[in-house]
Design a protein around this motif. Sequence first.
Motif, PDB file in Angstrom:
ATOM      1  N   LEU A  84      -0.870  -4.476  -1.875  1.00 43.21           N
ATOM      2  CA  LEU A  84      -0.966  -4.196  -3.272  1.00 43.21           C
ATOM      3  C   LEU A  84      -2.268  -4.238  -3.656  1.00 43.21           C
ATOM      4  O   LEU A  84      -2.528  -3.272  -4.319  1.00 43.21           O
ATOM      5  CB  LEU A  84      -0.148  -5.506  -3.922  1.00 43.21           C
ATOM      6  N   ASP A  85      -3.313  -4.997  -3.231  1.00 54.89           N
ATOM      7  CA  ASP A  85      -4.443  -4.743  -3.554  1.00 54.89           C
ATOM      8  C   ASP A  85      -5.256  -3.654  -3.154  1.00 54.89           C
ATOM      9  O   ASP A  85      -6.064  -2.868  -4.108  1.00 54.89           O
ATOM     10  CB  ASP A  85      -5.268  -6.053  -3.094  1.00 54.89           C
ATOM     11  N   ALA A  86      -4.910  -3.129  -1.990  1.00 53.46           N
ATOM     12  CA  ALA A  86      -5.116  -2.007  -1.435  1.00 53.46           C
ATOM     13  C   ALA A  86      -4.762  -1.031  -2.381  1.00 53.46           C
ATOM     14  O   ALA A  86      -5.308   0.248  -2.574  1.00 53.46           O
ATOM     15  CB  ALA A  86      -4.872  -1.703  -0.029  1.00 53.46           C
ATOM     16  N   TYR A  87      -3.531  -0.752  -2.789  1.00 51.31           N
ATOM     17  CA  TYR A  87      -2.792   0.185  -3.483  1.00 51.31           C
ATOM     18  C   TYR A  87      -3.487   0.240  -4.748  1.00 51.31           C
ATOM     19  O   TYR A  87      -3.702   1.429  -5.155  1.00 51.31           O
ATOM     20  CB  TYR A  87      -1.314  -0.010  -3.442  1.00 51.31           C
ATOM     21  N   LEU A  88      -3.770  -0.766  -5.407  1.00 51.20           N
ATOM     22  CA  LEU A  88      -4.248  -0.740  -6.768  1.00 51.20           C
ATOM     23  C   LEU A  88      -5.749  -0.055  -6.615  1.00 51.20           C
ATOM     24  O   LEU A  88      -6.213   0.463  -7.659  1.00 51.20           O
ATOM     25  CB  LEU A  88      -4.154  -2.284  -7.375  1.00 51.20           C
TER      26      LEU A  88
END
Length: 187
Positions: A84-88
Amino acid sequence: MHPDDRRDQIVRVAAEHFAREGYDRASMSRIAREAGVTRALIYHYFAGKEAVLEAVLRREADTLLTATAPDPTLSAGENLVRALDAYLDHFAASRGELRELYTPNPKTPQVVWEIASTNHEIQVARLLDSLGQPETPRLRLALGAWLAFVEDAARESVNLDVGRDEIIRLCLDALRAVTGLALVATG
């Protein structure tokens, strides 16, 4: 310049151009001029504007898939938070008109739909693999809907004053709500 390097250069310049101009207003002549090459050379590598866009988006998709790939040393919950962090991060780093291609609409070239669909299927498969639950149509549907939620949250978050931790917590809460599985404590 080596042909692979030249092709990569054209793709990088085209990505900047699409971000600034959008697909409809993109010009092969301006991409060529900005890349310092002739239009003929671009057409040597790519059949047309849609093929250039496809190369740009495939590079984006590959970068995103690499950034969100599960780390076998982490738990399912840790991998989920990391992805999720990487996607954001990835979404926040995309700019301008290129970001709009993350939300295909009826005027969007077919290749955008195909790349988005492939990426979506890979992400659903990764989630199914990490959950340790039997795959069911309901779970597949829930995960697909959740990914759409995450995409929308990422898109909207760039215009709202919502902290990254809060967005991730919201996404995790939504995952728990649609699957009934709590992979990560969000309290």
